[in-house]
Design an enzyme around this catalytic site. Structure first.
Site, PDB file in Angstrom:
ATOM      1  N   HIS A   1       4.302  -3.191   4.433  1.00 21.90           N
ATOM      2  CA  HIS A   1       5.688  -3.641   4.574  1.00 21.90           C
ATOM      3  C   HIS A   1       6.304  -4.033   3.232  1.00 21.90           C
ATOM      4  O   HIS A   1       5.644  -4.572   2.356  1.00 21.90           O
ATOM      5  CB  HIS A   1       5.767  -4.807   5.553  1.00 21.90           C
ATOM      6  N   ASP A   2       7.568  -3.711   3.075  1.00 23.60           N
ATOM      7  CA  ASP A   2       8.377  -4.095   1.906  1.00 23.60           C
ATOM      8  C   ASP A   2       7.927  -3.431   0.611  1.00 23.60           C
ATOM      9  O   ASP A   2       8.342  -3.861  -0.473  1.00 23.60           O
ATOM     10  CB  ASP A   2       8.398  -5.625   1.739  1.00 23.60           C
TER      11      ASP A   2
ATOM     12  N   GLY B   1       1.422  -5.433   1.330  1.00 21.10           N
ATOM     13  CA  GLY B   1       2.854  -5.674   1.365  1.00 21.10           C
ATOM     14  C   GLY B   1       3.444  -5.969  -0.002  1.00 21.10           C
ATOM     15  O   GLY B   1       2.781  -6.484  -0.891  1.00 21.10           O
TER      16      GLY B   1
END
Length: 265
Positions: free
Chosen positions: A121-122, A139
Site C-alpha cells: 500500500h501507498d 508499504g
C-alpha cells in the site's frame, strides 16, 4: 472490439476500454477502469478503485486492488493507479493506498513484475522498473525509474531506492539506496555502482567516471558526515548530471538513513 470470455464476471460500473481482452473466470469489480488494449488472462481478479493503463498485460492468478494489508485500514476509499505497457505476471499482488499514506498507490509505465512480486500500500513505483520473482515492497516504498529488484528481495516500509539502482537477489533493504547504486546482502550493503546498467543505457564514459569519483568521495572518505560530503560534492559538480542526481537524492530529506558500504563480518 472487446473480447470478454463468457465465464468472466464484469460488474456493473466497470469501465472497459476498446480492445480489452478478459480471459476465463476473471473478475472485474464495479470501480475498476481498464484502458484500451488491456489484456487479462484467465483467473485474474481486479478489485477496488483501480485504474489500469493502456496495453498492460496481466497474467493468471494475479490479485490487483484488494484492500491493503494494513490493520489501520478502515474501509475508506483509496486508489491503485497502474500505468501503460506493464507486464504483471502470475500471482502478483498490488494493494491500493491508505488514508495515512496519501490514499494512492502508483505504478508507472513499461514495468515488469515477475511471478509473485508484491507492491504494498501507498508505494510509488516509477517507469521501467523490474521486480523479479517474489520481490516484495512493504508499504510506502518509493522506487524511482529503471530500478531492478532481484528475486526474493524485500524492501522495508518507507524506504527509497533511487533511479537506476539494482538490488541483488535475496537482499533485505532497510535504508535508502542511492541512484545508480548496487546493493547486496541479507541486510543490504552498498557494493558499488550499477555500472552494467549505466553502460547498457549508453551513458557517456566521462559521466560514468565522474559518478565513480563521486561515489569514492561520498563513501570512502572519513571527513564529515555523508550529508556534509554530499553538500560539498553538489557545490563542486554542478555540470555533472549523474552526480547531481545522487547528491539531490541524499540531500532531499533531513531524516533519512542510507545503505552504505561495509565489510563482511
Amino acid at each position: 472490439m472487446t473480447d470478454i470470455h463468457p465465464t468472466a464476471i464484469v460488474e456493473d460500473g466497470a469501465v472497459i476500454g476498446d480492445g480489452v481482452r478478459i480471459g476465463p473466470y476473471s473478475i472485474i469489480g464495479p470501480n475498476v477502469q481498464l484502458a484500451e488494449g488491456v489484456t487479462l488472462e484467465a483467473h485474474v481478479v481486479v478489485a477496488g478503485h483501480t485504474a489500469i493503463g493502456a496495453r498492460t498485460h496481466i497474467f493468471p492468478f494475479a490479485s490487483i486492488g484488494h484492500k491493503p494489508q494494513d490493520l489501520k485500514y478502515a474501509g475508506e476509499v483509496t486508489y491503485l493507479k497502474i500505468g501503460a505497457n506493464n507486464q504483471i505476471r502470475e500471482h502478483v499482488t498490488m494493494s491500493p493506498g491508505t488514508e495515512g499514506g496519501g490514499g494512492v498507490t502508483n505504478v508507472g509505465d513499461n514495468c515488469l513484475f515477475m511471478m509473485s512480486a508484491h507492491v504494498g500500500h501507498d508505494c510509488q513505483v516509477g517507469n521501467h522498473v523490474i521486480l523479479a520473482n517474489n520481490a516484495t515492497l512493504a508499504g510506502h516504498v518509493e522506487l524511482e525509474d529503471f530500478v531492478i529488484l532481484g528475486g526474493l528481495s524485500a524492501v522495508r516500509q518507507w524506504s527509497r531506492i533511487g533511479t537506476g539502482a539494482i538490488i541483488g537477489g535475496m537482499t533485505g533493504v532497510e535504508f535508502d539506496v542511492i541512484p545508480y547504486g548496487s546493493a547486496i546482502g541479507d541486510r543490504a550493503r552498498l557494493a558499488g555502482l550499477n555500472l552494467v546498467g549505466l553502460k547498457r543505457k549508453g551513458i557517456p564514459r566521462e559521466q560514468i567516471h565522474a559518478l565513480r569519483a563521486a561515489y569514492r568521495a561520498l563513501f570512502e572518505s572519513e571527513n564529515g558526515t555523508l550529508r556534509s560530503r554530499a553538500e560539498a560534492l553538489a557545490a563542486e559538480s554542478t555540470d555533472q548530471p549523474l552526480v547531481k542526481t545522487v547528491t539531490d537524492f541524499i540531500l532531499d530529506k533531513d531524516d533519512r538513513r542510507f545503505c552504505t558500504p561495509r565489510s563482511e563480518d
